[in-house]
Design an enzyme around this catalytic site. Structure first.
Site, short mmCIF file in Angstrom:
data_model
loop_
_atom_site.label_atom_id
_atom_site.label_comp_id
_atom_site.label_asym_id
_atom_site.label_seq_id
_atom_site.Cartn_x
_atom_site.Cartn_y
_atom_site.Cartn_z
N SER A 1 19.06 64.69 -6.33
CA SER A 1 20.57 64.62 -7.23
C SER A 1 20.11 64.85 -8.15
O SER A 1 21.39 65.47 -9.00
CB SER A 1 20.48 62.86 -7.21
OG SER A 1 20.53 62.33 -5.91
N GLU B 1 32.43 71.68 -0.32
CA GLU B 1 31.52 71.39 0.42
C GLU B 1 31.44 69.86 0.57
O GLU B 1 31.36 69.50 2.03
CB GLU B 1 29.88 71.48 -0.38
CG GLU B 1 28.91 70.83 0.66
CD GLU B 1 27.45 71.07 -0.18
OE1 GLU B 1 27.47 72.24 -1.03
OE2 GLU B 1 26.61 70.45 0.19
N ARG C 1 33.43 50.01 31.90
CA ARG C 1 32.24 48.98 31.80
C ARG C 1 32.88 47.57 32.26
O ARG C 1 33.80 47.09 31.51
CB ARG C 1 31.60 48.81 30.54
CG ARG C 1 30.37 47.78 30.61
CD ARG C 1 29.33 48.24 31.37
NE ARG C 1 28.00 47.48 31.25
CZ ARG C 1 26.94 47.49 31.97
NH1 ARG C 1 27.04 48.21 33.11
NH2 ARG C 1 26.05 46.46 31.83
N HIS D 1 28.64 50.22 23.48
CA HIS D 1 28.06 50.90 24.82
C HIS D 1 26.90 49.67 25.15
O HIS D 1 26.40 50.06 26.22
CB HIS D 1 27.50 52.18 24.64
CG HIS D 1 28.68 53.25 24.69
ND1 HIS D 1 29.51 53.29 23.63
CD2 HIS D 1 28.68 54.45 25.57
CE1 HIS D 1 30.45 54.51 24.03
NE2 HIS D 1 29.79 55.03 25.16
N GLY D 2 26.48 48.91 24.26
CA GLY D 2 25.43 48.07 24.75
C GLY D 2 24.22 48.91 24.68
O GLY D 2 23.90 49.82 24.16
N GLY E 1 24.81 66.94 0.08
CA GLY E 1 25.99 67.27 -0.62
C GLY E 1 26.17 66.21 -1.74
O GLY E 1 27.43 66.32 -2.43
N GLY E 2 25.29 65.49 -2.16
CA GLY E 2 25.46 64.42 -3.01
C GLY E 2 25.60 62.85 -2.49
O GLY E 2 26.40 62.95 -1.49
C1 FAD Z 1 19.53 67.55 6.97
C2 FAD Z 1 19.68 67.53 5.44
C3 FAD Z 1 20.13 68.72 5.11
C4 FAD Z 1 20.23 69.39 3.78
N1 FAD Z 1 20.81 70.76 3.49
C5 FAD Z 1 20.59 71.04 2.02
C6 FAD Z 1 20.71 72.45 1.72
O1 FAD Z 1 20.98 73.26 2.62
N2 FAD Z 1 20.66 72.87 0.45
C7 FAD Z 1 20.14 71.92 -0.43
O2 FAD Z 1 19.85 72.57 -1.62
N3 FAD Z 1 19.89 70.70 -0.10
C8 FAD Z 1 20.21 70.39 1.15
N4 FAD Z 1 19.57 69.09 1.37
C9 FAD Z 1 19.22 68.17 0.29
C10 FAD Z 1 20.27 66.83 -0.04
O3 FAD Z 1 21.33 67.54 -1.02
C11 FAD Z 1 19.73 65.99 -0.90
O4 FAD Z 1 18.78 65.17 -0.11
C12 FAD Z 1 20.38 65.21 -1.61
O5 FAD Z 1 21.00 65.64 -2.78
C13 FAD Z 1 19.74 63.80 -2.44
O6 FAD Z 1 18.68 64.19 -3.06
P1 FAD Z 1 17.07 63.50 -2.49
O7 FAD Z 1 16.97 63.41 -1.24
O8 FAD Z 1 16.16 64.10 -3.45
O9 FAD Z 1 17.35 62.03 -2.88
P2 FAD Z 1 17.05 61.38 -4.36
O10 FAD Z 1 17.87 62.11 -5.38
O11 FAD Z 1 15.56 61.12 -4.73
O12 FAD Z 1 17.96 59.79 -4.11
C14 FAD Z 1 17.21 58.95 -3.55
C15 FAD Z 1 18.11 57.50 -3.67
O13 FAD Z 1 18.27 57.35 -4.98
C16 FAD Z 1 19.56 57.25 -5.20
N5 FAD Z 1 19.77 57.78 -6.81
C17 FAD Z 1 19.46 58.94 -7.07
N6 FAD Z 1 19.81 59.18 -8.61
C18 FAD Z 1 20.50 57.92 -8.83
C19 FAD Z 1 21.33 57.55 -9.91
N7 FAD Z 1 21.42 58.49 -11.02
N8 FAD Z 1 22.06 56.50 -9.80
C20 FAD Z 1 22.07 55.58 -8.69
N9 FAD Z 1 21.15 56.18 -7.68
C21 FAD Z 1 20.60 57.10 -7.67
C22 FAD Z 1 20.26 58.13 -4.52
O14 FAD Z 1 21.60 58.05 -4.27
C23 FAD Z 1 19.51 57.85 -3.22
O15 FAD Z 1 20.14 56.64 -2.71
C24 FAD Z 1 19.60 68.56 2.91
C25 FAD Z 1 19.35 67.21 3.12
C26 FAD Z 1 19.04 66.82 4.33
C27 FAD Z 1 18.44 65.58 4.82
#
Ligand code: FAD
Length: 381
Positions: free
Chosen positions: A134, A244, A270, A340-341, A365-366
């Site tokens: 994030s 996006e 069903r 669907h159980g 994507g956020g």
């Molecule tokens: C299948 C998949 C495909 C993806 N594809 C891409 C891709 O093509 N390119 C790319 O760059 N990334 C990609 N991502 C990454 C994705 O964008 C990130 O997983 C996402 O932005 C969240 O970051 P993180 O997983 O590090 O979680 P973190 O940022 O560590 O967050 C963990 C938790 O803490 C919360 N949190 C964090 N900061 C705050 C805040 N300030 N206030 C409140 N809550 C907060 C979050 O909401 C979340 O619930 C992909 C992820 C997955 C799982």
């Protein structure tokens, strides 16, 4: 009846995408999910049919349609029932390539955008890192200036198409002391010495798309591969997020609709206690609640899309649409499994996949929490 937002040409496009999805994607989805990726050939086929170039100008091989056409494409693609297929095509066409189209040099457009539109090259966008999700500004991958090259060191995590992409539009720190003002985007090609795939990641859903962890070790990238201006990368990333996120909301609505259709079908077939589930008021009310949630999500998403297409400030509406549509997909697909159980828990029924696939919507994507920050920031200055 077609929604007021779309014109006749959009509905014609909808028909042709729907027929392609029905004939050339849907029958193979189970197989691709099991294989952990869909064939590269599908990019070429989508390119050949003009779908990958819908939102790009003719001079680059596109058809110069508006974003409503792009929206129709992604809505219909979601109806294949594998969000992984949609994620793979979408990451190349709607997430990686727009950075090059909007901000890249003419040379980069010829080298990367044109073959992405034909489906000959697969793109990926690499922002996330093991320790930076994030908090995009905290990325630690560096690009040191070294004459006519940058020397890149670091890693990227969770990158869609990362395993087989021909190029990765990579977020790097060109000025590590400057926080978000020190981020640039570099196009890093497959085969560049020092760049590789550390791991193909195993996932809960989106199984037909490959997701990679990438590494860069003294990887020399020509300066010609810099997208736009040095240190402007954070702005470029934020600029394309609206599209996006809209795509994710549109697909969440379409996937919810698919889950509802499966639930209706199953509830009518069903029989328990001598009658179909669809005769129980509890089931009927569940279906009504699911339909109401979907309709609300669709209306909010179309509202955000209409602002975006009109060139107005859509950030708040897009964030709201992403939250609501993706949370709706979680609820609706969960309820579809419940209806669907035990069969809903079995791999032979598609609802389990809809439920697994939906779960990424509120994270990728956020996250929902970050979307709420975007909304509230405009409310409280
Ligand atoms: C299948 C998949 C495909 C993806 N594809 C891409 C891709 O093509 N390119 C790319 O760059 N990334 C990609 N991502 C990454 C994705 O964008 C990130 O997983 C996402 O932005 C969240 O970051 P993180 O997983 O590090 O979680 P973190 O940022 O560590 O967050 C963990 C938790 O803490 C919360 N949190 C964090 N900061 C705050 C805040 N300030 N206030 C409140 N809550 C907060 C979050 O909401 C979340 O619930 C992909 C992820 C997955 C799982």
């Amino acid at each position: 009846m077609a929604h007021w937002l779309f014109q006749e040409e959009h509905e014609m496009l909808r028909k042709s995408v729907r027929s392609w999805v029905e004939k050339e994607i849907k029958p193979y989805v189970e197989q691709w999910e099991e294989q952990g990726e869909f064939p590269r050939q599908l990019f070429k086929r989508a390119g050949e049919l003009g779908f990958l170039g819908l939102t790009y100008p003719e001079e680059y091989g596109g058809s110069g349609e508006d974003y409503l056409a792009g929206a129709v494409f992604f809505e219909e693609l979601a109806r294949c029932g594998s969000a992984g297929v949609a994620a793979g095509l979408g990451a190349s066409m709607a997430i990686a390539a727009p950075q090059i189209y909007k901000f890249g040099s003419e040379e980069l457009k010829q080298r990367f955008l044109v073959p992405t539109i034909t489906g000959e090259k697969i793109g990926a966008l690499g922002i996330t890192e093991p320790n930076a999700g994030s908090d995009v500004a905290s990325i630690a991958t560096t690009a040191r200036d070294d004459g006519d090259c940058y020397v890149v060191n670091g890693s990227k995590m969770f990158i869609t198409n990362g395993v087989r992409a021909d190029y990765v539009v990579t977020a790097v720190k060109t000025d590590p002391a400057a926080g978000h003002k020190g981020i640039s985007l570099l196009v890093i090609e497959k085969g560049t010495p020092g760049f590789g795939v550390a791991k193909k990641l195993e996932k809960l859903g989106w199984n037909a798309s490959d997701t990679g962890e990438l590494y860069f070790e003294d990887c020399r990238v020509p300066k010609a591969n810099l997208v736009g201006q040095e240190n402007a990368g954070f702005y470029y990333i934020m600029k394309n997020f609206a599209w996006e996120r809209l795509v994710m909301a549109l697909q969440a609505v379409a996937a919810s609709q698919l889950a509802l259709e499966e639930a209706i079908k199953y509830a009518q077939q069903r029989v328990q206690f001598g009658k179909p589930l669809s005769k129980f008021q509890v089931t009927r009310h569940k279906l009504a609640d699911m339909a109401s949630l979907i309709e609300t999500a669709r209306s909010l998403t179309y509202y955000a899309l209409s602002l975006f297409v009109a060139g107005e400030d859509a950030d708040t509406a897009v964030a709201m649409a992403k939250i609501y549509a993706c949370e709706t997909a979680n609820k609706v697909t969960d309820e579809a499994v419940q209806i669907h159980g035990g069969y809903g828990y079995m791999m032979e029924y598609p609802v389990q996949r809809y439920w697994r696939d939906a779960r990424i919507g509120t994270i990728g994507g956020g996250t929902t929490e970050i979307m709420k920050e975007i909304i509230v920031k405009k409310m409280i200055k």
